[in-house]
Design a protein around this motif. Structure first.
Motif, mmCIF file in Angstrom:
data_model
loop_
_atom_site.group_PDB
_atom_site.id
_atom_site.type_symbol
_atom_site.label_atom_id
_atom_site.label_comp_id
_atom_site.label_asym_id
_atom_site.label_seq_id
_atom_site.Cartn_x
_atom_site.Cartn_y
_atom_site.Cartn_z
ATOM 1 N N ALA A 47 0.775 -1.000 -0.145
ATOM 2 C CA ALA A 47 -0.041 0.077 0.063
ATOM 3 C C ALA A 47 0.866 1.283 0.213
ATOM 4 O O ALA A 47 0.375 2.335 -0.117
ATOM 5 N N GLY A 48 2.031 1.153 0.148
ATOM 6 C CA GLY A 48 2.973 2.385 0.265
ATOM 7 C C GLY A 48 4.210 2.034 1.324
ATOM 8 O O GLY A 48 4.511 1.295 1.759
ATOM 9 N N THR A 49 4.744 3.354 1.296
ATOM 10 C CA THR A 49 6.035 3.558 2.432
ATOM 11 C C THR A 49 5.853 4.601 3.332
ATOM 12 O O THR A 49 5.460 5.728 2.792
ATOM 13 N N TRP A 50 6.203 4.472 4.491
ATOM 14 C CA TRP A 50 5.963 5.586 5.600
ATOM 15 C C TRP A 50 7.249 5.262 6.669
ATOM 16 O O TRP A 50 7.653 4.365 6.681
ATOM 17 N N ALA A 68 4.003 -8.793 10.784
ATOM 18 C CA ALA A 68 3.632 -9.217 9.404
ATOM 19 C C ALA A 68 1.853 -9.264 9.274
ATOM 20 O O ALA A 68 1.584 -9.099 8.069
ATOM 21 N N ALA A 69 1.148 -9.402 10.476
ATOM 22 C CA ALA A 69 -0.096 -9.268 10.105
ATOM 23 C C ALA A 69 -0.602 -7.920 9.538
ATOM 24 O O ALA A 69 -1.490 -7.927 8.819
ATOM 25 N N ASP A 70 0.233 -6.832 10.111
ATOM 26 C CA ASP A 70 -0.185 -5.612 9.340
ATOM 27 C C ASP A 70 -0.041 -5.748 7.870
ATOM 28 O O ASP A 70 -0.653 -5.176 7.071
ATOM 29 N N GLU A 71 1.083 -6.217 7.493
ATOM 30 C CA GLU A 71 1.476 -6.272 6.177
ATOM 31 C C GLU A 71 0.475 -7.115 5.389
ATOM 32 O O GLU A 71 -0.085 -6.775 4.166
ATOM 33 N N LEU A 72 0.040 -8.158 5.747
ATOM 34 C CA LEU A 72 -0.970 -9.038 5.247
ATOM 35 C C LEU A 72 -2.316 -8.279 5.060
ATOM 36 O O LEU A 72 -2.988 -8.148 3.882
ATOM 37 N N LEU A 73 -2.641 -7.486 6.012
ATOM 38 C CA LEU A 73 -3.888 -6.698 6.179
ATOM 39 C C LEU A 73 -3.760 -5.390 4.879
ATOM 40 O O LEU A 73 -4.718 -5.240 4.024
ATOM 41 N N HIS A 74 -2.342 -4.967 4.765
ATOM 42 C CA HIS A 74 -2.138 -3.993 3.532
ATOM 43 C C HIS A 74 -2.412 -4.712 2.402
ATOM 44 O O HIS A 74 -2.886 -3.888 1.478
ATOM 45 N N GLU A 75 -2.034 -5.999 2.069
ATOM 46 C CA GLU A 75 -2.164 -6.762 0.886
ATOM 47 C C GLU A 75 -3.664 -6.647 0.462
ATOM 48 O O GLU A 75 -4.331 -6.471 -0.778
ATOM 49 N N ILE A 76 -4.675 -6.863 1.551
ATOM 50 C CA ILE A 76 -5.929 -6.795 1.401
ATOM 51 C C ILE A 76 -6.653 -5.410 1.082
ATOM 52 O O ILE A 76 -7.472 -5.297 0.071
ATOM 53 N N ILE A 77 -6.110 -4.471 1.671
ATOM 54 C CA ILE A 77 -6.491 -3.225 1.810
ATOM 55 C C ILE A 77 -6.379 -2.583 0.087
ATOM 56 O O ILE A 77 -7.236 -1.803 -0.337
ATOM 57 N N TRP A 80 0.344 1.293 16.559
ATOM 58 C CA TRP A 80 1.101 2.777 16.331
ATOM 59 C C TRP A 80 0.472 3.265 15.008
ATOM 60 O O TRP A 80 1.237 4.241 14.813
ATOM 61 N N GLY A 81 -0.324 2.590 14.215
ATOM 62 C CA GLY A 81 -0.578 3.386 13.099
ATOM 63 C C GLY A 81 -0.189 2.720 11.900
ATOM 64 O O GLY A 81 -0.731 3.239 10.872
ATOM 65 N N ALA A 82 0.039 1.547 11.835
ATOM 66 C CA ALA A 82 0.312 0.595 10.790
ATOM 67 C C ALA A 82 -0.909 0.584 9.652
ATOM 68 O O ALA A 82 -0.858 0.653 8.595
ATOM 69 N N LEU A 83 -1.937 0.398 10.321
ATOM 70 C CA LEU A 83 -3.265 0.151 9.591
ATOM 71 C C LEU A 83 -3.879 1.544 9.289
ATOM 72 O O LEU A 83 -4.374 1.788 8.203
ATOM 73 N N LEU A 84 -3.456 2.712 10.019
ATOM 74 C CA LEU A 84 -4.009 3.802 9.590
ATOM 75 C C LEU A 84 -3.382 4.704 8.319
ATOM 76 O O LEU A 84 -3.949 5.321 7.658
ATOM 77 N N MET A 85 -2.131 4.093 8.194
ATOM 78 C CA MET A 85 -1.343 5.115 6.977
ATOM 79 C C MET A 85 -2.112 4.877 5.718
ATOM 80 O O MET A 85 -2.091 6.003 5.121
#
Length: 371
Positions: free
Chosen positions: A8-11, A29-38, A53-58
């Motif tokens: 989804a991007g870089t932050w 890794a769970a955040d990264e898997l959710l980004h693939e779905i997002i 910490w905002g990994a899903l928010l970004m």
């Protein structure tokens, strides 16, 4: 490492408070898997749950995003990382007892360590969001126990669990609308030797019985008489409540970073302390003692945590000790109960003029720091 790069991007992403040489990263890794779905969806009004910490928010910065967490420090971390990345702060930050906005088009949920907290969150989502809203959850595979799967089946329809990837799994489901009995998620039990009834919201530490470290501290409390007192990391508030009974003239503030812990403490104060003294007792969510004035406190009681969700860490205790040194008046005292194996004596010795062992048993030690 603070550079967070996904589909989804870089932050830049930091834990909060930001620490130099921090060995713990602000995502998993769970955040990264959710980004693939997002990136496969076009969500405009997401509800994020337990985004530490905002990994899903970004990826959702600038949208009509709501984010729910029991951790006040996580709330601060979201704002910190939005600022760090120069992103819009169009964010509705929610604590667990806040009403959820009913116009969400998706829920992204990080499965918490506490099973009782997960059930409360799923029950709240099922009661306050329309039926049919998708829920996409993720966690390390070991957390997706049969009990967790049963909770999703209890509150959701069309539950599907993915295969393991990078030691994590995702859960796809849709909301099943179910009424919420909030009182069902508040446990209560007795401490007969102290004539206390303690109430706990879901997810609060030592929810079903008295913590053995706290019990040891209760048997070895400071003498009565301190004027301004803080129960730091108060949890259910048992240390401060017991001291209030010992020292009825003391003004006591109960501080924790958990909204549900503070709600539990507030109820326990009302249930266990006399109404005529109630104005002497105060509750506050805070990042340790960030909101407490310098040189303002006579006594601090502290049973510090050494876990932050799944991470084992001593940095919270060290922050508590630094903040305590700042806010204590001359000759004020910090009393700490801790597991014997933790190196808190050395940490306190670097900060305070004198550190003394007050008591010890086979598992715990109580230290008094002054100066």
């Amino acid at each position: 490492m603070t550079l967070f790069t996904t589909a989804a991007g870089t932050w830049q992403l930091q834990r909060f408070p930001a620490r130099s040489h921090d060995t713990l990263q602000a995502w998993e890794a769970a955040d990264e898997l959710l980004h693939e779905i997002i990136v496969t969806r076009n969500d405009e009004r997401p509800l994020l749950v337990n985004d530490q910490w905002g990994a899903l928010l970004m990826p959702f910065a600038g949208l009509d995003t709501a984010s729910l967490s029991d951790s006040y420090v996580s709330h601060l971390g979201w704002r910190h990382n939005l600022t760090l990345n120069q992103l819009p702060k169009t964010l509705s930050a929610l604590s667990p007892l806040d009403q959820l906005p009913d116009d969400r088009d998706v829920v992204y949920l990080k499965i918490p360590k506490s099973l009782s907290l997960l059930e409360f969150q799923l029950a709240k989502i099922a009661a306050e969001l329309p039926a049919g809203v998708p829920i996409i959850a993720a966690a390390k595979s070991k957390l997706l126990t049969p009990a967790v799967r049963e909770l999703f089946a209890k509150y959701c329809d069309a539950v599907e669990v993915s295969l393991i990837r990078r030691k994590c799994r995702t859960v796809n489901a849709v909301v099943r609308n179910t009424p919420l009995d909030a009182e069902h998620f508040v446990s209560a039990w007795q401490v007969p030797e102290l004539n206390l009834t303690l109430h706990h919201h879901a997810g609060v530490f030592a929810r079903n019985q008295l913590d053995i470290g706290a019990r040891f501290m209760l048997d070895n409390m400071p003498p009565a008489g301190a004027q301004q007192v803080i129960d730091l990391g108060c949890g259910n508030g048992v240390l401060g409540i017991h001291f209030a009974r010992m020292s009825p003239d003391s003004d006591i503030t109960f501080v924790d970073e958990s909204f549900l812990a503070i709600a539990s403490t507030h109820r326990n104060i009302i249930e266990n302390l006399p109404a005529e003294h109630i104005t002497q007792y105060h509750t506050r969510v805070d990042d340790c003692l960030a909101q407490t004035a310098t040189d303002s406190i006579d006594l601090i009681l502290c049973n510090p945590p050494f876990h932050q969700e799944h991470a084992v860490t001593e940095h919270i205790a060290r922050q508590m000790f630094r903040d305590s040194r700042r806010v204590l008046r001359k000759n004020g005292e910090l009393w700490v109960v801790a597991n014997r194996h933790l190196p808190y004596y050395q940490s306190l010795k670097r900060l305070f003029k004198s550190v003394h062992q007050v008591a010890q048993n086979s598992k715990f030690i109580i230290l008094q720091a002054r100066g």
